[in-house]
Every structure is written in C-alpha cells, then in structure tokens.
Design a protein around this motif. Structure first.
Motif, PDB file in Angstrom:
ATOM      1  N   ILE A  62      30.516  37.941  41.143  1.00 35.44           N
ATOM      2  CA  ILE A  62      29.232  38.519  40.753  1.00 35.44           C
ATOM      3  C   ILE A  62      28.834  37.917  39.417  1.00 35.44           C
ATOM      4  O   ILE A  62      29.685  37.520  38.618  1.00 35.44           O
ATOM      5  CB  ILE A  62      29.277  40.057  40.654  1.00 35.44           C
ATOM      6  N   THR A  63      27.539  37.842  39.176  1.00 42.12           N
ATOM      7  CA  THR A  63      27.021  37.335  37.910  1.00 42.12           C
ATOM      8  C   THR A  63      26.067  38.370  37.333  1.00 42.12           C
ATOM      9  O   THR A  63      25.190  38.872  38.036  1.00 42.12           O
ATOM     10  CB  THR A  63      26.272  36.004  38.106  1.00 42.12           C
ATOM     11  N   ALA A 116      39.323  31.890  43.343  1.00 41.16           N
ATOM     12  CA  ALA A 116      39.188  30.882  44.396  1.00 41.16           C
ATOM     13  C   ALA A 116      37.722  30.589  44.717  1.00 41.16           C
ATOM     14  O   ALA A 116      37.402  29.534  45.260  1.00 41.16           O
ATOM     15  CB  ALA A 116      39.912  31.343  45.660  1.00 41.16           C
ATOM     16  N   ALA A 117      36.813  31.510  44.370  1.00 43.86           N
ATOM     17  CA  ALA A 117      35.388  31.340  44.655  1.00 43.86           C
ATOM     18  C   ALA A 117      34.617  30.815  43.451  1.00 43.86           C
ATOM     19  O   ALA A 117      33.392  30.748  43.472  1.00 43.86           O
ATOM     20  CB  ALA A 117      34.792  32.678  45.101  1.00 43.86           C
ATOM     21  N   ARG A 175      39.883  25.405  34.218  1.00 38.58           N
ATOM     22  CA  ARG A 175      39.720  25.917  35.577  1.00 38.58           C
ATOM     23  C   ARG A 175      40.598  27.148  35.722  1.00 38.58           C
ATOM     24  O   ARG A 175      41.555  27.336  34.968  1.00 38.58           O
ATOM     25  CB  ARG A 175      40.109  24.872  36.614  1.00 38.58           C
ATOM     26  N   PHE A 176      40.258  27.984  36.695  1.00 40.68           N
ATOM     27  CA  PHE A 176      41.108  29.116  37.029  1.00 40.68           C
ATOM     28  C   PHE A 176      42.119  28.671  38.073  1.00 40.68           C
ATOM     29  O   PHE A 176      41.806  27.892  38.964  1.00 40.68           O
ATOM     30  CB  PHE A 176      40.295  30.281  37.611  1.00 40.68           C
ATOM     31  N   ARG A 182      46.180  38.509  44.139  1.00 36.48           N
ATOM     32  CA  ARG A 182      45.785  39.579  43.208  1.00 36.48           C
ATOM     33  C   ARG A 182      45.339  39.025  41.860  1.00 36.48           C
ATOM     34  O   ARG A 182      46.024  39.137  40.863  1.00 36.48           O
ATOM     35  CB  ARG A 182      46.961  40.532  42.983  1.00 36.48           C
ATOM     36  N   ALA A 183      44.170  38.412  41.825  1.00 35.11           N
ATOM     37  CA  ALA A 183      43.662  37.843  40.577  1.00 35.11           C
ATOM     38  C   ALA A 183      42.162  38.047  40.501  1.00 35.11           C
ATOM     39  O   ALA A 183      41.469  38.033  41.515  1.00 35.11           O
ATOM     40  CB  ALA A 183      44.001  36.367  40.476  1.00 35.11           C
ATOM     41  N   VAL A 184      41.664  38.240  39.272  1.00 36.44           N
ATOM     42  CA  VAL A 184      40.227  38.354  39.004  1.00 36.44           C
ATOM     43  C   VAL A 184      39.918  37.473  37.802  1.00 36.44           C
ATOM     44  O   VAL A 184      40.547  37.613  36.747  1.00 36.44           O
ATOM     45  CB  VAL A 184      39.816  39.821  38.698  1.00 36.44           C
TER      46      VAL A 184
END
Length: 191
Positions: A62-63, A116-117, A175-176, A182-184
């Motif tokens: 979400i942004t 991942a998104a 980068r993530f 289980r990550a945000v």
C-alpha cells in the motif's frame, strides 16, 4: 552500544559510508559530512517477533502520501489496522513523524507491504530523506562495494531503521530481501 564507521573499509572501493549503532542518538550522524546512511539497530520487544510469526499478512503493498497529519490519519483507518498488527502500524506512524522531523518537511510517501512485491529502488530525489525497515523475517540489503567485478552486499537486521539522506555523496543501491514469508517492508520518503 556499537558503532561502525565508514563501513566497509576504503579498500573495498567506492561504497556508501555507513554509520550504525544500537543507540537512537546515532541519528545525529545524518548531519555529519561524509555519511551516506545511518542505521539504528534498535532492540524491539519480543512480542513483535511473536506476533509477526503468527498473524496473517496481506499480499502486495500500500502507498500513503500527503502531509504527516494525512498519513497519520490514514494509518488510523480501520481497514489498514485490520491488515497489520497494531504495534506495526504504531511504529510506522512514529517512524513517519521521525522522518518528517529529521527532513524538516511535512510531505511524505509511505510504502508498506510484502517485500516480494516491492518495486525496484531508484535514486533519491534531491533534498529528501528515505527511511527503510524490514519487519519480521527480512532484511534491507545494499551494495557496499565491489571486489573482483562483483557487488558486495551488506544487510541490516530485521526491525533496524536505515536512514538514507539525499545529501550523502554516494548513491545507496538498496533492496528488500525476504528470508521467509513473515516479512513486511517499509519505505518512507520525505520531500
């Protein structure tokens, strides 16, 4: 408390200069010359880890964009609070306020969601500050030098906050990295 200065060593070639500490006072290093990123490797309550291990996390990102007040109000919406644990939403609100204060601005863009998104990171616009965090089973990685023609990656631990000022001299290519489901990821851009 720990502090790392000029991470990595100059022998690694052109690389962002990073200062990291477990103390929140390290954020004053954002004003120091020659600093490209400051990492606050904060300790978080064990319940944060436990909660993220057991809750259902939404797909996608979400942004939220607007003034600090508008972003804070959006974070209080019931639909958003149903998507994420209460501690996480509160931490995002507090981090947004910190970023607005450090950048001396009220205009923010907050992205929150599944690493991942995440869209590819680009260069920072002038006169802005970016804050990054990965909650749960993920990290924020960045290119910290080159050896033998290959990029070296460094990482900050989950829940640590990385602050990347646009006034730094080196571009921080970040980068993530999601270690498990289980990550945000959180990215806040002030400007």
């Amino acid at each position: 408390m720990f502090t790392i200065e000029n991470w990595p060593a100059a022998a690694m070639g052109e690389a962002p200069r990073v200062r990291a500490s477990s103390m929140p006072g390290s954020l004053v290093d954002l004003a120091a010359p020659g600093v490209d990123m400051v990492v606050w490797a904060r300790d978080v309550p064990p319940v944060w880890h436990e909660t993220l291990e057991t809750c259902a996390l939404p797909d996608g990102c979400i942004t939220l964009a607007g003034t600090l007040d508008e972003v804070t109000l959006a974070l209080r919406r019931p639909d958003l609070r149903r998507r994420y644990p209460a501690f996480l939403v509160e931490d995002v609100a507090q981090t947004a306020a910190l970023v607005a204060t450090l950048a001396v601005c009220t205009s923010l863009t907050v992205m929150l969601g599944d690493p991942a998104a995440w869209p590819d990171a680009g260069p920072l616009p002038a006169a802005r500050l970016r804050a990054l965090c990965c909650y749960g089973a993920g990290t924020v990685d960045w290119v910290s030098g080159r050896v033998g023609g290959c990029d070296l990656l460094s990482s900050i631990s989950p829940y640590a906050l990385a602050f990347v000022p646009a006034w730094g001299e080196a571009h921080v290519a970040w980068r993530f990295a999601r270690l498990r489901e289980r990550a945000v990821g959180l990215e806040i851009v002030a400007g």
